[in-house]
Design a protein around this motif. Structure first.
Motif, PDB file in Angstrom:
ATOM      1  N   PHE A 245       1.091  -1.584   0.250  1.00 47.70           N
ATOM      2  CA  PHE A 245      -0.329   0.013  -0.017  1.00 47.70           C
ATOM      3  C   PHE A 245       1.019   0.781   0.195  1.00 47.70           C
ATOM      4  O   PHE A 245       0.795   2.324  -0.866  1.00 47.70           O
ATOM      5  CB  PHE A 245      -0.858  -0.182   1.435  1.00 47.70           C
ATOM      6  CG  PHE A 245      -2.114  -1.010   1.314  1.00 47.70           C
ATOM      7  CD1 PHE A 245      -2.555  -0.920   0.003  1.00 47.70           C
ATOM      8  CD2 PHE A 245      -2.575  -2.163   1.779  1.00 47.70           C
ATOM      9  CE1 PHE A 245      -3.751  -1.472  -0.417  1.00 47.70           C
ATOM     10  CE2 PHE A 245      -3.561  -2.926   1.748  1.00 47.70           C
ATOM     11  CZ  PHE A 245      -4.146  -2.487   0.741  1.00 47.70           C
ATOM     12  N   GLY A 248       2.417   1.399  -3.410  1.00 46.97           N
ATOM     13  CA  GLY A 248       1.055   2.442  -4.402  1.00 46.97           C
ATOM     14  C   GLY A 248       0.511   3.903  -4.254  1.00 46.97           C
ATOM     15  O   GLY A 248       0.718   4.354  -4.821  1.00 46.97           O
ATOM     16  N   TYR A 249       0.679   3.699  -2.605  1.00 43.91           N
ATOM     17  CA  TYR A 249       0.065   5.473  -2.415  1.00 43.91           C
ATOM     18  C   TYR A 249       0.943   6.519  -2.293  1.00 43.91           C
ATOM     19  O   TYR A 249       0.482   7.792  -2.153  1.00 43.91           O
ATOM     20  CB  TYR A 249      -0.812   5.290  -1.384  1.00 43.91           C
ATOM     21  CG  TYR A 249      -2.313   4.570  -1.552  1.00 43.91           C
ATOM     22  CD1 TYR A 249      -3.027   4.751  -2.164  1.00 43.91           C
ATOM     23  CD2 TYR A 249      -2.341   3.329  -1.400  1.00 43.91           C
ATOM     24  CE1 TYR A 249      -4.060   4.048  -3.363  1.00 43.91           C
ATOM     25  CE2 TYR A 249      -3.512   2.067  -2.372  1.00 43.91           C
ATOM     26  CZ  TYR A 249      -4.728   3.005  -2.404  1.00 43.91           C
ATOM     27  OH  TYR A 249      -5.403   2.330  -3.187  1.00 43.91           O
ATOM     28  N   ILE A 250       1.814   6.147  -1.575  1.00 46.24           N
ATOM     29  CA  ILE A 250       2.999   6.800  -1.394  1.00 46.24           C
ATOM     30  C   ILE A 250       3.711   6.768  -2.389  1.00 46.24           C
ATOM     31  O   ILE A 250       4.243   8.098  -3.352  1.00 46.24           O
ATOM     32  CB  ILE A 250       3.850   7.029   0.331  1.00 46.24           C
ATOM     33  CG1 ILE A 250       2.684   6.632   0.973  1.00 46.24           C
ATOM     34  CG2 ILE A 250       4.647   7.647   0.522  1.00 46.24           C
ATOM     35  CD1 ILE A 250       3.071   6.224   2.397  1.00 46.24           C
ATOM     36  N   SER A 251       5.073   5.912  -2.511  1.00 46.17           N
ATOM     37  CA  SER A 251       6.274   6.407  -3.668  1.00 46.17           C
ATOM     38  C   SER A 251       6.908   4.885  -3.169  1.00 46.17           C
ATOM     39  O   SER A 251       6.621   4.158  -2.466  1.00 46.17           O
ATOM     40  CB  SER A 251       7.140   7.197  -2.794  1.00 46.17           C
ATOM     41  OG  SER A 251       8.377   6.954  -3.163  1.00 46.17           O
TER      42      SER A 251
END
Lengths: 282, 341
Positions: A245, A248-251
């Motif tokens: 995650f 996917g969502y931060i870097s």
């Protein structure tokens, strides 16, 4: 789904490490090297000798058992596990030797292990997954359950749990503690080697992959609480999912950093681990 | 006495052996000896096994490199990028020591809440996070592309003004000077009241605490001191090698320092120096007729053998042989604790 596959092997790594720590109070810095070893056994069997991949997983398991037993018998027994720091340093020495032996034997170039399955993905409704990943997940889950049963139900598991709780008391009631130590270390090493062999066709194999694997294993064990088997399993899945995650969502660049940040945060907030109320095995 | 003679002989080395290759090898060994001396303060005197010591080394290297090169970096929440013009090298170098010390204090706050395996893992994780930042914060660190053209260290000489230390001999003298200074600093600290408190808490933390020694306070002093000296070593490294990349945070650097301290003898002042000379010079001697992997295997094996058969390291083993019969080690603890409290 990738998170689950990764998580299952993380759990195998973490369980081996936490078992060794819990029972022997040894922080096995060489854990990642056994993982690498497993991966190379798979490589040697499948890519070099052209033999069966499933056989290679079994051989990796046996090799892990043998080397683990050898390390315990040659080095740890002598020291009588006196000071944790010293043992940790001894394991670092072992790590250096193993890692460079691997570099020497196989060179620094990453190797690929061909997958025994078709590339055709298996589709379940909205998710599709490659068969090799499915196989990794299945095998890892079977192993986790088998291992759990071994600890909870068998006489050996009982002896291990007794040693964990109080090694002197265990000795008094007739447990052969030094044999338990050897078995524990061998079993933990075996799980790491199997994890390496399982993941070999999924990723490339290289001699320094053990560094990151070791550190990840520590992250997992910390998440679950040192010496807590169920915690290590949950910690393995938790770390893999957090990484997925986070990537996917931060870097994606910070994917591996996330694991260490998690360790630092858990250490500050809850040093005894997320899933532990008190230290126990099982 | 021995110390003064050794210092003089070492200082005269460039005069009787002016080979630039030899000098640069000894200087780079010296940089690691400084790092090992700093690690020994934590590992040897307070008994805390930090496996993230390279973090301070790397922070020192990056701080001085960035400040002496200047940088501009966009920060979240700021409209204007943060611009720092190139600073004089001595100022950058001094900042490296200060910033590394600050990191030491921060990590001390964080890590000394836990002990044993947990402490080790926190320190490893910290070094790894620093490495990831160095790799990924490309705006600031150039990532794996490395920081190039780091200026050499400068020195102010009366009459000659500011001199760039580019010759091998001058770099060597500088490293030697910092090494001697760190050694004396650690020696002074260890022989003071602070040092006795550290030893007391290493031997028996519960007892030390019960005697009223503020354990965390002394641990923090050790952490800041060790980090600052390691930062100086990192700064020297950056200015002598003149190029740094995220590999300055490599776990293997920590391992090198740990091996130097352990093999030489932790908790002795000369241990890290002896171990550092051994492991700083050995690679050069073995180069050419042993593959690096075989060298490392040799080091690993040597480390294991020493830990199993000579767990206190070379220096204590030699000293004990000279002053037989050995005095009991255990009984001194309460006296030390009493003296401090």
């Amino acid at each position: 789904m990738n998170g689950l596959v990764q998580g299952s092997t993380y759990a195998l790594l973490g369980i081996g490490l936490t078992l060794i720590f819990g029972i022997m109070k040894v922080v096995n810095m060489a854990h990642g090297e056994l993982y690498t070893l497993g991966a190379y056994v798979a490589y040697g069997f499948v890519a070099v000798l052209g033999l069966n991949y499933f056989g290679s997983v079994l051989v990796a398991a046996v090799a892990g058992l043998a080397i683990g037993a050898l390390i315990e018998w040659m080095l740890l027994r002598r020291r009588n596990l006196a000071a944790m720091d010293e043992v940790m340093l001894i394991m670092i020495g072992v790590m250096i030797v193993l890692q460079n032996a691997e570099l020497l034997l196989w060179g620094g170039v990453a190797k690929a292990v061909p997958s025994p399955f078709t590339q055709e993905p298996v589709v379940f409704g909205a998710v599709s997954v490659s068969p090799i990943r499915l196989f990794v997940l299945g095998t890892a889950l079977v192993l986790l359950v088998a291992f759990y049963l071994l600890i909870e139900r068998s006489r050996l598991g009982l002896a291990m749990r007794a040693t964990f709780q109080d090694k002197d008391a265990a000795k008094i009631v007739g447990v052969n503690v030094s044999r338990i130590y050897t078995l524990t270390f061998a079993l933990g090493s075996c799980l790491a080697a199997v994890a390496g062999a399982l993941l070999a066709p999924v990723f490339v194999v290289n001699p320094t992959m053990g560094d990151l694997a070791s550190l990840k294993a520590f992250a997992i064990v910390i998440l679950g609480g040192l010496g807590n088997l169920l915690g290590a399993t949950l910690g393995g899945f938790a770390l893999a999912l957090i990484e997925e995650f986070g990537a996917g969502y931060i870097s994606t660049a910070y994917r591996d950093a996330i694991g260490f940040l998690v360790i630092l945060i858990v250490m500050i907030v809850r040093p005894q681990g997320l899933f532990t109320s008190k230290e126990r095995v099982g | 006495m021995i110390f003064a003679v050794a210092a003089l002989v070492l200082a005269a080395l460039p005069l009787w052996w002016p080979d630039p290759y030899v000098l640069s090898v000894v200087a780079s060994a010296g940089i690691f000896i400084i790092a090992a001396i700093s690690l020994n303060l934590l590992l040897g005197y307070t008994g805390q096994l930090s496996l993230g010591h390279v973090a301070f080394f790397g922070v020192g290297a990056y701080t001085t490199a960035l400040l002496s090169l200047g940088f501009d970096v966009a920060l979240p929440g700021l409209d204007e990028p943060w611009v720092v013009a190139p600073q004089p090298v001595w100022l950058a170098f001094a900042s490296a020591i200060a910033v590394a010390g600050l990191f030491g204090w921060m990590i001390g706050q964080l890590a000394f809440r836990v002990r044993g395996a947990y402490f080790v893992i926190v320190t490893i994780s910290f070094a790894q996070v620093m490495r990831m930042v160095a790799i990924n914060w490309v705006d600031l660190t150039e990532g794996p592309m490395a920081l190039n053209n780091i200026p050499p260290l400068t020195f102010w000489l009366p009459g000659a003004g500011v001199v760039e230390l580019v010759s091998k001999a001058s770099t060597y003298w500088l490293v030697l000077a910092v090494a001697l200074l760190s050694y004396l600093l650690v020696a002074a600290l260890v022989h003071s009241r602070v040092g006795r408190a550290m030893i007391a808490l290493r031997e028996n933390e519960t007892l030390a605490r019960s005697m009223g020694i503020p354990v965390t306070h002394y641990l923090r002093i050790a952490a800041v001191g060790a980090a600052a000296i390691a930062g100086a070593a990192g700064g020297l490294y950056a200015h002598t090698v003149r190029i740094i990349d995220p590999d300055v945070f490599m776990f293997m650097f920590t391992i090198t320092m740990v091996i130097m301290v352990i093999v030489g003898g932790k908790g002795t002042l000369s241990g890290p120096v002896i171990g550092g000379l051994l492991f700083g010079l050995l690679p050069e001697l073995l180069r050419g007729w042993l593959a690096p992997e075989v060298q490392w295997m040799l080091y690993g094996t040597l480390m294991v053998v020493i830990l199993v058969f000579m767990p206190r390291g070379i220096v204590p083993a030699l000293v004990r042989r000279r002053t037989r019969p050995a005095r009991p080690v255990q009984s001194s603890t309460p006296a030390v604790a009493k003296e401090v409290a």
